[in-house]
Design a protein around this motif. Structure first.
Motif, PDB file in Angstrom:
ATOM      1  N   VAL A  82       0.853  -1.199   0.000  1.00 25.40           N
ATOM      2  CA  VAL A  82       0.000   0.000   0.000  1.00 25.40           C
ATOM      3  C   VAL A  82       0.886   1.245   0.000  1.00 25.40           C
ATOM      4  CG1 VAL A  82      -1.656   1.356   1.340  1.00 25.40           C
ATOM      5  CG2 VAL A  82      -1.942  -1.109   1.137  1.00 25.40           C
ATOM      6  N   ILE A 106      -7.594   1.217   7.003  1.00 27.00           N
ATOM      7  CA  ILE A 106      -6.627   0.569   6.108  1.00 27.00           C
ATOM      8  C   ILE A 106      -5.273   1.231   6.225  1.00 27.00           C
ATOM      9  CG2 ILE A 106      -6.057   0.098   3.690  1.00 27.00           C
ATOM     10  CD1 ILE A 106      -9.132  -0.139   3.233  1.00 27.00           C
ATOM     11  N   SER A 107      -5.248   2.545   6.235  1.00 24.37           N
ATOM     12  CA  SER A 107      -3.990   3.288   6.328  1.00 24.37           C
ATOM     13  C   SER A 107      -3.258   2.999   7.634  1.00 24.37           C
ATOM     14  CB  SER A 107      -4.269   4.783   6.200  1.00 24.37           C
ATOM     15  OG  SER A 107      -3.076   5.505   6.192  1.00 24.37           O
ATOM     16  N   VAL A 149      -3.653   5.804   0.732  1.00 20.68           N
ATOM     17  CA  VAL A 149      -5.081   5.541   0.897  1.00 20.68           C
ATOM     18  C   VAL A 149      -5.786   6.891   0.928  1.00 20.68           C
ATOM     19  CG1 VAL A 149      -6.862   4.451   2.296  1.00 20.68           C
ATOM     20  CG2 VAL A 149      -4.562   3.488   2.271  1.00 20.68           C
ATOM     21  N   ALA A 195     -10.957   4.274   5.128  1.00 16.04           N
ATOM     22  CA  ALA A 195      -9.625   4.663   4.639  1.00 16.04           C
ATOM     23  C   ALA A 195      -8.638   4.751   5.803  1.00 16.04           C
ATOM     24  CB  ALA A 195      -9.699   5.987   3.900  1.00 16.04           C
ATOM     25  N   PRO A 208       2.502   3.790   4.515  1.00 15.94           N
ATOM     26  CA  PRO A 208       1.744   4.564   3.524  1.00 15.94           C
ATOM     27  C   PRO A 208       2.281   5.990   3.418  1.00 15.94           C
ATOM     28  CG  PRO A 208       0.527   4.481   5.550  1.00 15.94           C
ATOM     29  CD  PRO A 208       1.759   3.631   5.754  1.00 15.94           C
ATOM     30  N   VAL A 233      -7.279   2.814  -2.728  1.00 15.83           N
ATOM     31  CA  VAL A 233      -6.035   2.318  -2.163  1.00 15.83           C
ATOM     32  C   VAL A 233      -5.059   2.117  -3.314  1.00 15.83           C
ATOM     33  CG1 VAL A 233      -4.918   0.520  -0.805  1.00 15.83           C
ATOM     34  CG2 VAL A 233      -7.279   1.175  -0.296  1.00 15.83           C
TER      35      VAL A 233
END
Length: 152
Positions: free
Chosen positions: A35, A115-116, A38, A112, A122, A87
């Motif tokens: 990743v 996930i981040s 995001v 978001a 990231p 993403v």
């Protein structure tokens, strides 16, 4: 509606049975370690890039499936009028972008952030997606940099 979440060390887009049929594939998985960014896109159509490759595209209503462009391919499961969680990935991920619609902007921001927070590294320098690289510009910039270093 498709749901994006983190499961173990992967970002997963879980598709409903109807979405699987439309996209002609099962759930989408990408490594969490790849990743790069995001973001939340309030305008659903801005999450689209490239041309449809495999899936179902109903103009002004929904887009689900793979889209390709010069830099790679994206997987989208988005609906008209809904915010989108985007993403972005680095190599060796199977896609450059996973994008899914959610019901509200607040839910998109929460998803978001979740996930981040789980991604190892990231880029948080800007809340916006980065523009696609243009090969001709990259070649010109490299040549310009080489000329500058030779004259110094």
């Amino acid at each position: 509606m498709a749901r994006m979440f983190v499961e173990g060390d992967e970002v997963v887009v879980h598709l409903s049975l109807r979405e699987r049929a439309a996209a002609r594939r099962g759930d989408v998985r990408a490594p969490l370690g790849s990743v790069s960014r995001v973001t939340v896109e309030p305008s659903w159509w801005r999450a689209l890039r490239g041309v449809p490759h495999k899936g179902r595209w109903t103009a002004g209503t929904r887009c689900i499936g793979t889209r390709t462009y010069e830099g790679g391919s994206d997987f989208v499961a988005i609906r008209h009028g809904r915010p989108v969680v985007c993403v972005e990935f680095r190599d060796p991920a199977p896609f450059r972008l996973l994008a899914t619609s959610v019901a509200t902007l607040a839910e998109a921001r929460d998803r978001a952030r979740a996930i981040s927070d789980r991604a190892p590294d990231p880029d948080t320098s800007t809340p916006c997606r980065q523009p696609l690289p243009v090969p001709e510009e990259d070649d010109e910039n490299t040549a310009l940099d080489q000329r500058r270093s030779e004259t110094e």
